[in-house]
Design a protein around this motif. Structure first.
Motif, PDB file in Angstrom:
ATOM      1  N   PRO A  68       0.688   5.111   1.124  1.00 49.48           N
ATOM      2  CA  PRO A  68      -0.119   6.046   1.921  1.00 49.48           C
ATOM      3  C   PRO A  68      -0.411   7.339   1.153  1.00 49.48           C
ATOM      4  O   PRO A  68       0.443   7.841   0.406  1.00 49.48           O
TER       5      PRO A  68
ATOM      6  N   ALA B 225       0.835  -1.205   0.000  1.00 50.33           N
ATOM      7  CA  ALA B 225       0.000   0.000   0.000  1.00 50.33           C
ATOM      8  C   ALA B 225       0.867   1.252   0.000  1.00 50.33           C
ATOM      9  O   ALA B 225       1.974   1.273   0.549  1.00 50.33           O
TER      10      ALA B 225
ATOM     11  N   GLN C 162     -11.177  -1.104  -1.506  1.00 49.70           N
ATOM     12  CA  GLN C 162     -10.055  -2.000  -1.272  1.00 49.70           C
ATOM     13  C   GLN C 162      -8.814  -1.641  -2.078  1.00 49.70           C
ATOM     14  O   GLN C 162      -7.696  -1.698  -1.553  1.00 49.70           O
ATOM     15  N   TYR C 163      -8.992  -1.274  -3.333  1.00 45.74           N
ATOM     16  CA  TYR C 163      -7.842  -1.154  -4.229  1.00 45.74           C
ATOM     17  C   TYR C 163      -7.424   0.298  -4.470  1.00 45.74           C
ATOM     18  O   TYR C 163      -6.240   0.621  -4.412  1.00 45.74           O
TER      19      TYR C 163
ATOM     20  N   TRP D  45      -6.931   8.672  -0.895  1.00 50.43           N
ATOM     21  CA  TRP D  45      -6.838   8.374  -2.327  1.00 50.43           C
ATOM     22  C   TRP D  45      -8.223   8.214  -2.945  1.00 50.43           C
ATOM     23  O   TRP D  45      -8.442   8.593  -4.101  1.00 50.43           O
TER      24      TRP D  45
ATOM     25  N   ALA E 157      -0.312   5.840  -9.238  1.00 48.09           N
ATOM     26  CA  ALA E 157      -0.497   4.447  -8.837  1.00 48.09           C
ATOM     27  C   ALA E 157       0.194   3.515  -9.821  1.00 48.09           C
ATOM     28  O   ALA E 157       0.154   3.729 -11.041  1.00 48.09           O
TER      29      ALA E 157
ATOM     30  N   ALA F   8      -2.212  -6.193  -7.097  1.00 46.24           N
ATOM     31  CA  ALA F   8      -3.098  -5.523  -6.141  1.00 46.24           C
ATOM     32  C   ALA F   8      -3.568  -6.520  -5.091  1.00 46.24           C
ATOM     33  O   ALA F   8      -3.849  -7.679  -5.406  1.00 46.24           O
TER      34      ALA F   8
ATOM     35  N   ASN G  75      -4.603   7.516  -6.479  1.00 46.58           N
ATOM     36  CA  ASN G  75      -3.233   7.978  -6.592  1.00 46.58           C
ATOM     37  C   ASN G  75      -2.888   8.213  -8.067  1.00 46.58           C
ATOM     38  O   ASN G  75      -2.895   7.274  -8.861  1.00 46.58           O
TER      39      ASN G  75
ATOM     40  N   SER H 166      -5.970   1.969  -1.340  1.00 43.79           N
ATOM     41  CA  SER H 166      -4.626   1.534  -0.965  1.00 43.79           C
ATOM     42  C   SER H 166      -3.532   2.337  -1.646  1.00 43.79           C
ATOM     43  O   SER H 166      -2.360   2.243  -1.263  1.00 43.79           O
ATOM     44  N   GLY H 167      -3.906   3.108  -2.673  1.00 40.19           N
ATOM     45  CA  GLY H 167      -2.909   3.855  -3.431  1.00 40.19           C
ATOM     46  C   GLY H 167      -2.233   3.038  -4.505  1.00 40.19           C
ATOM     47  O   GLY H 167      -1.431   3.566  -5.282  1.00 40.19           O
ATOM     48  N   VAL H 168      -2.564   1.758  -4.589  1.00 38.55           N
ATOM     49  CA  VAL H 168      -1.922   0.863  -5.562  1.00 38.55           C
ATOM     50  C   VAL H 168      -2.624   0.921  -6.915  1.00 38.55           C
ATOM     51  O   VAL H 168      -1.995   0.749  -7.964  1.00 38.55           O
TER      52      VAL H 168
END
Length: 254
Positions: free
Chosen positions: A47, A45, A102-103, A54, A73, A253, A70, A106-108
């Motif tokens: 932040p 993740a 969830q995804y 995000w 990302a 992810a 993000n 997370s910033g991902v």
């Protein structure tokens, strides 16, 4: 602008006003498949800056897409969607919340929504969800998909008004379409005043831009149906959340 290349004066001036069922069918379909996104190791993740989230971060991209998450990302998910597509409505109802919670949070993963405009109601909604603040675009899109059958029912009830819109000047046409479909009232109840909505729908330059971006990007990426998803530039085979989530997880992810 050269009239021969103007999508509203050429494509939409000649657009036959179709029945609601035909609009629904025209707005959904398959896209040609290509190699899927590559697999990857789990990504930790990332932040968000202090005091931000995000999931609440919205960026308008160079392609006129609305991206949440993000901006940098490592996994970038793009959806080409039509506002009059039942399969897009299904993804909105079943996938958008877990995707964001969830995804994206997370910033991902970032999620960008772009338009594949398929009919006049679709273009009208695309303009209206952009009419206010950028943070409202995706939430308003999701609410409009919930009400899709209501819009088609309104068009059936107001069929004469809807059909007559095809003969109006472009700066009046989409206002009339929106009135026939009940869009003015719908968005007014969600914070977009009727005057603001009519002003956006009468903005020919903006309407042209949405239409032209849709056509250009669809041609460049061979997008022929909605929804169509890309992850880091590679097309995903699938249109449901049950198909999209595993692709995100294979790419890293979690």
């Amino acid at each position: 602008m050269n009239a021969s290349r103007n999508p509203l004066t050429s494509r939409f001036a000649a657009f036959a006003v179709a029945a609601p069922l035909a609009l629904t069918l025209a707005a959904c379909g398959d896209s040609n498949g290509e190699d899927g996104p590559p697999a990857g190791e789990p990504i930790a993740a990332i932040p968000a800056p202090e005091g931000t989230s995000w999931a609440d971060t919205v960026t308008i991209t160079e392609e006129d897409g609305y991206k949440i998450g993000n901006p940098d990302a490592p996994l970038k998910l793009i959806e080409f969607a039509s506002h009059t597509c039942g399969a897009c409505a299904n993804f909105s109802a079943t996938g958008k919340q877990p995707l964001k919670d969830q995804y994206v949070a997370s910033g991902v993963v970032s999620f960008e929504q772009r338009n594949l405009v398929r009919d006049p109601i679709d273009l009208s909604i695309a303009a209206l969800v952009r009419c206010g603040q950028k943070e409202n675009m995706q939430p308003l899109s999701d609410q409009a998909w919930v009400a899709l059958n209501d819009f088609f029912g309104n068009v059936q009830t107001n069929a004469a008004q809807y059909e007559a819109s095809a003969e109006l000047p472009v700066d009046q046409r989409f206002v009339a379409i929106a009135e026939a479909a009940g869009l003015i009232e719908f968005f007014s109840a969600r914070g977009l005043s009727a005057d603001q909505a009519r002003s956006c729908l009468a903005d020919t330059e903006k309407m042209e831009s949405i239409s032209e971006n849709s056509t250009t990007q669809a041609d460049e990426l061979n997008v022929t149906g909605t929804p169509t998803f890309f992850l880091n530039g590679a097309r995903i085979e699938g249109i449901t959340w049950n198909e999209i989530e595993p692709a995100l997880q294979r790419a890293g992810a979690r």
